[in-house]
Design an enzyme around this catalytic site. Sequence first.
Site, mmCIF file in Angstrom:
data_model
loop_
_atom_site.group_PDB
_atom_site.id
_atom_site.type_symbol
_atom_site.label_atom_id
_atom_site.label_comp_id
_atom_site.label_asym_id
_atom_site.label_seq_id
_atom_site.Cartn_x
_atom_site.Cartn_y
_atom_site.Cartn_z
ATOM 1 N N GLU A 299 -0.548 -9.398 0.106
ATOM 2 C CA GLU A 299 -1.973 -9.665 0.388
ATOM 3 C C GLU A 299 -2.741 -9.866 -0.926
ATOM 4 O OE1 GLU A 299 -2.310 -6.087 3.052
ATOM 5 O OE2 GLU A 299 -3.342 -7.543 4.310
ATOM 6 N N ALA B 61 0.847 -1.200 0.000
ATOM 7 C CA ALA B 61 0.000 0.000 0.000
ATOM 8 C C ALA B 61 0.879 1.246 0.000
ATOM 9 C CB ALA B 61 -0.884 0.001 1.241
ATOM 10 N N GLU C 158 3.843 -4.978 7.997
ATOM 11 C CA GLU C 158 2.960 -3.951 8.549
ATOM 12 C C GLU C 158 3.210 -3.680 10.027
ATOM 13 O OE1 GLU C 158 2.109 -6.108 6.264
ATOM 14 O OE2 GLU C 158 0.574 -5.325 4.915
ATOM 15 N N GLY D 4 0.637 -5.000 1.322
ATOM 16 C CA GLY D 4 -0.549 -5.153 0.482
ATOM 17 C C GLY D 4 -0.274 -5.913 -0.806
HETATM 18 C C1 3H9 Z 1 0.314 -2.050 3.569
HETATM 19 O O1 3H9 Z 1 0.612 -2.597 2.545
HETATM 20 C C2 3H9 Z 1 -1.015 -1.953 4.222
HETATM 21 C C3 3H9 Z 1 -1.982 -3.046 3.926
HETATM 22 O O2 3H9 Z 1 -1.790 -4.174 4.749
HETATM 23 C C4 3H9 Z 1 -3.390 -2.613 4.171
HETATM 24 C C5 3H9 Z 1 -3.848 -1.350 3.547
HETATM 25 C C6 3H9 Z 1 -5.292 -1.141 3.664
HETATM 26 N N1 3H9 Z 1 4.518 3.531 0.245
HETATM 27 O O3 3H9 Z 1 13.142 1.787 0.987
HETATM 28 P P1 3H9 Z 1 13.561 2.444 -0.267
HETATM 29 C C7 3H9 Z 1 9.312 4.986 -0.856
HETATM 30 S S1 3H9 Z 1 1.399 -1.156 4.475
HETATM 31 C C8 3H9 Z 1 4.988 4.741 -0.094
HETATM 32 O O4 3H9 Z 1 14.726 3.352 -0.191
HETATM 33 P P2 3H9 Z 1 14.502 -0.027 -1.384
HETATM 34 C C9 3H9 Z 1 10.380 5.372 0.146
HETATM 35 O O5 3H9 Z 1 9.877 6.304 1.073
HETATM 36 C C10 3H9 Z 1 2.839 -1.143 3.518
HETATM 37 N N2 3H9 Z 1 6.296 4.990 -0.327
HETATM 38 O O6 3H9 Z 1 13.808 1.390 -1.446
HETATM 39 C C11 3H9 Z 1 11.437 5.950 -0.768
HETATM 40 O O7 3H9 Z 1 10.988 7.246 -1.124
HETATM 41 P P3 3H9 Z 1 12.035 8.397 -1.403
HETATM 42 C C12 3H9 Z 1 3.613 -2.332 3.806
HETATM 43 C C13 3H9 Z 1 7.148 3.953 -0.214
HETATM 44 O O8 3H9 Z 1 14.650 -0.460 -2.776
HETATM 45 C C14 3H9 Z 1 11.350 5.066 -2.014
HETATM 46 O O9 3H9 Z 1 10.038 4.517 -1.978
HETATM 47 N N3 3H9 Z 1 4.834 -2.230 3.080
HETATM 48 C C15 3H9 Z 1 6.709 2.682 0.135
HETATM 49 O O10 3H9 Z 1 15.705 0.030 -0.465
HETATM 50 C C16 3H9 Z 1 12.374 3.966 -2.054
HETATM 51 O O11 3H9 Z 1 12.310 3.231 -0.836
HETATM 52 C C17 3H9 Z 1 5.983 -1.893 3.675
HETATM 53 O O12 3H9 Z 1 6.070 -1.649 4.845
HETATM 54 C C18 3H9 Z 1 5.333 2.479 0.364
HETATM 55 N N4 3H9 Z 1 4.833 1.279 0.671
HETATM 56 O O13 3H9 Z 1 13.475 -0.989 -0.639
HETATM 57 C C19 3H9 Z 1 7.175 -1.870 2.754
HETATM 58 N N5 3H9 Z 1 7.788 1.854 0.183
HETATM 59 O O14 3H9 Z 1 12.874 7.952 -2.563
HETATM 60 C C20 3H9 Z 1 7.889 -0.586 2.870
HETATM 61 C C21 3H9 Z 1 8.837 2.608 -0.153
HETATM 62 O O15 3H9 Z 1 11.192 9.596 -1.655
HETATM 63 N N6 3H9 Z 1 8.969 -0.469 1.930
HETATM 64 N N7 3H9 Z 1 8.474 3.870 -0.388
HETATM 65 O O16 3H9 Z 1 12.831 8.508 -0.132
HETATM 66 C C22 3H9 Z 1 10.114 -1.160 2.006
HETATM 67 O O17 3H9 Z 1 10.334 -1.981 2.870
HETATM 68 C C23 3H9 Z 1 11.164 -0.868 0.977
HETATM 69 O O18 3H9 Z 1 10.891 0.398 0.438
HETATM 70 C C24 3H9 Z 1 11.253 -1.878 -0.174
HETATM 71 C C25 3H9 Z 1 12.243 -1.315 -1.249
HETATM 72 C C26 3H9 Z 1 11.802 -3.203 0.364
HETATM 73 C C27 3H9 Z 1 9.910 -2.094 -0.814
#
Ligand code: 3H9
Length: 703
Positions: free
Chosen positions: A107, A63, A127, A104
């Site tokens: 999911e 998400a 999450e 998500g």
């Molecule tokens: C969810 O899914 C909720 C659901 O259960 C229910 C909903 C109803 N959203 O980490 P990076 C941005 S909750 C928005 O350096 P990497 C991040 O801020 C979500 N932005 O890259 C950064 O921005 P900027 C559950 C996001 O390659 C840029 O992307 N998911 C999101 O080292 C690059 O990020 C998580 O908790 C996001 N979801 O790693 C996963 N994710 O360039 C969270 C990233 O402006 N994300 N950004 O600074 C991660 O763990 C890592 O970003 C990922 C990539 C492994 C995906």
Amino acid sequence: MTDLIQYTTRGAVGLITLANPPVNAFSAAVRAGVLEALEGIMADDALTAAVITGSGKLFSGGADIREFNTPAGMQSPNLPELIEKTEAFPKPVVAALHGTAVGGALELSMACHHRVAAAGTRLGLPEVTLGIVPGAGGTQRMPRLVGAEAALDLIVGGRPIKAEEALELGLIDEVVESDVVDAAVALAEKVAAEGGPPRRTSELEDRVTADRERPEIFEEFRKKMARKARGLESPYACVECIEAAVNKPFAEGLAFERETFVRCVESAQSKALQHAFFAERESGKVPGVTKETSTRPIERAAVIGGGTMGTGITMCFANAGIPVSIIEVAQDGLDRAMKTIEGTYAGGVKRGRMSQDAMDACMSLITPSLGYDAVADVDLVVEAVFEDMSLKKEIFGKLDEICAEGAILATNTSTLDINEIARSTSRPESVVGLHFFSPANVMRLLEIVRGEATSPETLATAMQIGKTLRKQGVVVGVRNGFVANGMMLPYIRESEFLVEEGATPEQVDRVIFEFGFPMGPFQTMDMAGLDVGWRIRQAAAATRPESERYSPVADRICEMGRMGLKTKAGWYVYEEGSRTPVPDPEIAAMIEASSAEQGIERREISDQEILVRCLYPLVNLGAGMLEEGVALRPSDIDVIWMHGFGFPRYHGGPMFWADQIGLGEVHRVMQELYEQHGELLQPTALLTQLAQEGRSFGDWSAE
Ligand code: 3H9
């Protein structure tokens, strides 16, 4: 259709590709695009199945976290709606996963009828680390695929797993070395040709029926997680949702998950944890350094000094696979350093944290060296000798003579002026601070200190090194103690004053522990060893103004030969073989005598006073550092405190925490403390200004 989705067909299969860089997050437009594409596939009789995949280096990061608590997050179709529609889709839908599929995104994949992943894909539901539960069916579908025990482990732990492990658990159907989209299209064609209703995860009952017979697993899991989950709400909420998956029909479990998600996403803890997530990423953005700034590849490194810091830093390089020389001036010092390194690795092997093979590989990357010849062909040198300016200048002079042009010359100093060190070379642009925290091979924080002459290339390389060493790097400016140790001063000082005024070390430590730190200041000092601080205070004694309040208690403890845990006595005493602090009546009596000597009438001190006296002054100084420009943004200070000193992540770091209280209130209390206790507690100009204008640190940095 939105350009955040690409849509094509492969024979009779509709191929939907997420194209929302950088992480293909499921923003409102992406969700609408996927649904529109699915509807198109439904309406086209020539198409028999769908495949969903992601463009770029990953499937999706889930998400869009930035949409939480905004109207866009709920815009129809919201993620739960899209996911329910995907599962209910009458034609088979196959997820083709690569890179990362988390939150998500996983999911949605679990609601697809089949899942194929490229080898090495990372899958997970992180999450919980954002203070929420998976809120789009993840807590209900995962137990149906892998059973409650594995689901508890993955959802409460929040850790991603590799596709190979996911296959073994039953989370996915296939792992392929070949092109994952080709494999998914082939599978979709095969399933469509076989006919029959799509396989819906929500209808799988075997695993949950079996788990219903073992209700004790939940209580056992709650007991097991208690220590790690201390103070946190979302891990317990995740357990409740998985319990609901086992005990309730799917639709009821889903409704329970939804309610829990909504409660969590609005909680103060979740907001703080989301702040922490973005703050960590923000800290990598530094004025003057862009994606185009060139960096020097670090193929070989050298560390000067084989003490506690030098050996820990050497291990950081070896752990990252970088060949490293450790340099000492005498053979016995070098032997001792290598023995320390070997012993630390062997301890890791003994505790099952690393394999013997991994240890051997790390040891083979470390070359013990006498003298400076080894620095001639390295790309980076980190100097980690003791804090003596003339010694450091001498070392940097030698490095200047021997090191290759363009090599990075870094110092691990924690107190000395990097600009002065840089001036002892003919290439101050190549000098930077790399301030590791002890133990360097364990602690994640790395202060990257930008000197006045440090070039953008040197800084960018230093930031790159931080990433390679898997550290959380934060760029700071030159100042006594930089940001981390500088801000530690008022925290320690006020805790010592509180003890002189009537509190006890154990009361202060309890209040700070209950706030969420791993331990309070007195236990921390004992753990770190009291001698280092003592030496620093002795060195600074000559310049301390007569009128400034000073607590002599810590010095007296050192004079008694009590240097903390390593001597089994410091602020506390320790039984043989134990790290548990035991209050000592001798220290209590000494503190009381010291209060009397200084004419301080001891009084009852409330827990609330302890909390604000320990934490508000450091927020105040943080504001001062923002004014000075030593810290770039409030969120950098938050990252430093979370990773350097265990400031509870669910409070978001000191500056975010202060914003939640309201800077008006923080300033009011600081003003009162200043009037009672004098100038060390004077509110800084920035805190005063923001309080008067009714603004927060967050508003200030967004300007
Ligand atoms: C969810 O899914 C909720 C659901 O259960 C229910 C909903 C109803 N959203 O980490 P990076 C941005 S909750 C928005 O350096 P990497 C991040 O801020 C979500 N932005 O890259 C950064 O921005 P900027 C559950 C996001 O390659 C840029 O992307 N998911 C999101 O080292 C690059 O990020 C998580 O908790 C996001 N979801 O790693 C996963 N994710 O360039 C969270 C990233 O402006 N994300 N950004 O600074 C991660 O763990 C890592 O970003 C990922 C990539 C492994 C995906």
